[in-house]
Write an enzyme that holds these catalytic residues in place. Sequence first.
Site, short mmCIF file in Angstrom:
data_model
loop_
_atom_site.label_atom_id
_atom_site.label_comp_id
_atom_site.label_asym_id
_atom_site.label_seq_id
_atom_site.Cartn_x
_atom_site.Cartn_y
_atom_site.Cartn_z
N LYS A 1 0.96 -1.28 0.04
CA LYS A 1 -0.16 -0.02 0.00
C LYS A 1 0.80 1.29 0.00
O LYS A 1 0.73 2.03 -0.84
CB LYS A 1 -0.84 -0.17 1.19
CG LYS A 1 -1.98 1.16 1.18
CD LYS A 1 -2.64 1.08 2.76
CE LYS A 1 -1.90 0.80 3.85
NZ LYS A 1 -2.81 0.42 5.07
N GLU B 1 -1.21 7.34 12.34
CA GLU B 1 -0.04 6.74 11.75
C GLU B 1 1.02 6.55 12.82
O GLU B 1 0.98 7.30 14.22
CB GLU B 1 0.57 7.51 10.94
CG GLU B 1 -0.22 7.54 9.52
CD GLU B 1 -0.27 6.18 8.69
OE1 GLU B 1 0.70 5.89 8.16
OE2 GLU B 1 -1.52 5.76 8.68
N ARG B 2 1.74 5.41 12.92
CA ARG B 2 3.05 5.03 13.80
C ARG B 2 4.10 6.35 13.25
O ARG B 2 4.35 6.60 12.17
CB ARG B 2 3.44 3.74 13.56
CG ARG B 2 2.65 2.66 13.78
CD ARG B 2 3.03 1.40 13.50
NE ARG B 2 2.28 0.07 13.55
CZ ARG B 2 1.17 -0.01 13.06
NH1 ARG B 2 1.17 0.53 11.55
NH2 ARG B 2 0.44 -0.89 13.12
#
Length: 487
Positions: free
Chosen positions: A177, A203-204
């Site tokens: 992705k 998000e990380r």
Amino acid sequence: MDETNPAGHAEKQGSSATAAPPGFVSRVLGSVVDVSFPDGNLPWINAALEIDWDGPHRLVVEVQQHVDPLTVRGVAMQETAGLQCGVVARDTGAPIMVPTGGDVLGRLINVVGEPIDHGAVFGPDVPRQAIHRKPPSLSEQRGKRDVFLTGIKVIDLLAPLPMGGKAAMFGGAGVGKTVLIMELIRTTVEKYAGISVFAGIGERSREGHELWLELKRSGVLERTALVFSQMNEPPGARWRVGMTALTVAEYFRDFMHQNVLLLIDNVFRFVQAGGEVSGLLGRLPSRVGYQPTLATEIAELEERIASVRDAAITSIQAVYVPADDFTDPAVAQTFTHFDSSIVLSREMAGQGLYPAVDPLASTSEMLDARVVGNEHYGLAQEVRRLIEHYRELQEIISLLGMDELSAPDRTAVRRARRLVRFLTQPFAVTSQFTGQEGAAVSLAESLRGCRSILDGEADSWAESSLYMVGTIDDARAKEQAAGLASA
């Protein structure tokens, strides 16, 4: 008085925020902050309040409810640990305002527009826009839809993206992705001379850092704006970061008249954050525990993504499907806004077929003979039918072998396997890892290659000759080189 009337925002902006009597924090419960205004002059819904505290960071609260004639309830965009009652809160007279324009390109900012890349702070001369805006009116929108050509064979052939439309990319971790997103950013910058805006929702921090480094290494960072909220941030930040990124994209479309590619990862985390906020505000949950305002929240974000007369925002959004259930209310509600859906297959990724776009599950409203032409539409349907027939025969092949198939079926399987491999291609953003130069393929070349395979030109070729190549001419050259090497 309409508490959500946008005109109210204009009136507040016209007055001096510092002259207005301040409010005082009267209650803190996690991310929910109540502020009392003794004079009863309450800020509008969605207005931003600045908290004058001695905490380690700036604290902004967005108004969500009028609790009583003297009190508003809001959601904090940052951590509230250490916030005490009685602290002064000032009405800014406007929604959250974020920096826009060329200054945000190449930068990494958070939900309130503050840089988080250790770069310079944005000055007062940088244009700022409110994150809450109305979508373009129907009279302003461009009715004609053009195809957004990506140079990626399988997408352009089977699930063409609409210029100024919205596409969903369904896929989990490890299916390619992020690589696909970065290749699309490169396409926009190089082919359309446009701008890319990436919204990372929940998000990380590692993912954001890796994306920033990859874009910098690829040379497209200077035409890309990155807007991030980390998964450990309060739900308010994850809930509104998509609006911040959209506001940045709208400025380039409306004021700089440039095409924009807006990438959002992940829409499901946006819905989850909205559900957390709804629970914190005491709203009763709706279907499957989702917030009762689910449809409204998604529409507020999606309906602003549109084409106007001379520029367009094209959006590609990653959507996580919980338990692979496409009837989940969040997924089903999001589906209603998309023009194209790209399904990434874990099975194909496991076979090394990248991009791992499922040719049968991926669809697009643009794949219509009136839009793409009879040749493209007919060829796409022929490709789909052949691959579908091949998948129907796979169980027989695995049990009995190819020899038990009829001659026409053996020919169909041979061509389908070559087609599936031809629809793979190397990406420029992965060239340093694979050692293969990236290939962007025009639509005409993609159609010509598929037609050649369907007509049997590649029946005698090795399947590996069609794997990870650009055009059919590249595959032919690879086959000839392999033949000379074996000779």
